[in-house]
Design an enzyme around this catalytic site. Structure first.
Site: not given
Length: 243
Positions: A137, A141, A235, A238
C-alpha cells in the site's frame, strides 16, 4: 466502515452423533457469488481454524495447522481444473478409463504472506513453477502499488493458482489479477486460493472478476474500522514468519 454483522453458527461434529452432543461453532458466512467456493465446514477444518485463530498458539503450531489448511485448499483448488480422458493399462493387464489434467499449471504468490502457501502447492504438484508478485500500500494514496513481479515466461499458456492467505479489502488481489491479465492470462484460467476472507473483499473480488474462481476456507464476519478481518487471526505473515 466497520462491519457489525454476526457470523453464523451451527452444530459441528460427526453425523452419527445427535445434535445435543455436538458443540455449537462459528462457521463461514455464505456468499451468493457463484464463483466463490467455500470449503465444507467440517469438524476438521473448524478445529484447524480454531488453532490458528487462537492468540496463544505459538509459531510452530501456527505453521503446522496453517499448512494443514493450505493443503486442503490446494487439493480442492485442483478439483476445479479441467481434465481430459486418459485410459491406462493396470499391472494385471486390464484397462482403466481415467482422467488427467488438461494443460500446465503454475502458482503465483502475493508476497510475503502468499509465499507461505507455496510448499503446500509443491507437495501436491511436483516440480510446479511458482511466480511472485509484490504489492504494497502506498502510504500517500493508501492504494495498492506494484513493486515487483517475476512470472514464468509462458504463464499465458498455464492455469494459474494465485496464492494469498488473507483477503480483506481485496486491493492486492485485484491488482494481482490485473498483472496476470497484462501477461496474457485469461480470467477463466485463474484460481485464487485463500484461507480467510472478509465478505466485503470476497464480494468485491468476485463481482469484479466473475470468471476467476475463488477457493477459500472461511468467509469471516467482516472488517473493523482499521480494515482488519474480524474475528480474523491477526497478521498472517507475522505469525507465520516472525512471531
Amino acid at each position: 466502515m466497520a462491519s457489525n454483522s454476526q457470523p453464523p453458527s451451527q452444530t459441528v461434529g460427526p453425523e452419527y452423533r445427535p445434535a445435543g452432543l455436538k458443540p455449537i461453532a462459528t462457521v463461514s458466512t455464505p456468499l451468493s457469488q457463484k464463483n466463490v467456493h467455500i470449503l465444507p465446514q467440517t469438524p476438521q477444518l473448524i478445529a484447524l481454524l480454531t488453532m490458528i485463530r487462537d492468540r496463544n498458539t505459538g509459531r510452530a503450531d501456527f505453521i503446522f495447522y496453517s499448512n494443514r489448511i493450505i493443503r486442503l485448499l490446494v487439493e480442492e483448488g485442483l478439483n476445479h481444473l479441467p481434465v481430459v480422458g486418459q485410459e491406462v493399462s493396470t499391472p494385471v493387464g486390464r484397462s482403466y478409463a481415467g482422467v488427467k489434467f488438461e494443460g500446465k499449471i503454475c502458482g503465483v504468490s502475493i508476497m510475503r504472506a502468499g509465499e507461505s502457501m507455496e510448499q503446500g502447492l509443491r507437495d501436491c504438484c511436483r516440480s510446479v513453477r511458482i511466480g511472485k508478485i509484490l504489492i504494497q500500500r502506498d502510504e500517500e494514496t493508501s492504494k495498492p502499488k506494484l513493486y515487483y513481479d517475476k512470472l514464468p515466461e509462458d504463464i499465458a499458456d498455464r492455469w494459474v493458482l494465485l496464492l494469498d492467505p488473507m483477503l480483506a479489502t481485496g486491493g492486492s488481489a485485484l491488482m494481482a489479477i490485473e498483472v496476470l491479465r497484462s501477461r496474457g492470462v485469461p480470467e477463466d484460467r485463474i484460481l485464487f486460493l485463500n484461507l480467510i476472507a472478509s465478505p466485503e473483499g470476497a464480494k468485491n473480488f468476485a463481482d469484479r472478476f466473475p470468471k476467476v474462481r475463488v477457493v477459500t476456507a472461511f468467509v469471516d464476519a467482516g472488517l473493523d474500522e482499521k480494515n482488519w478481518i474480524v474475528p480474523g487471526l491477526g497478521d498472517f505473515g507475522d505469525r507465520f514468519y516472525t512471531m
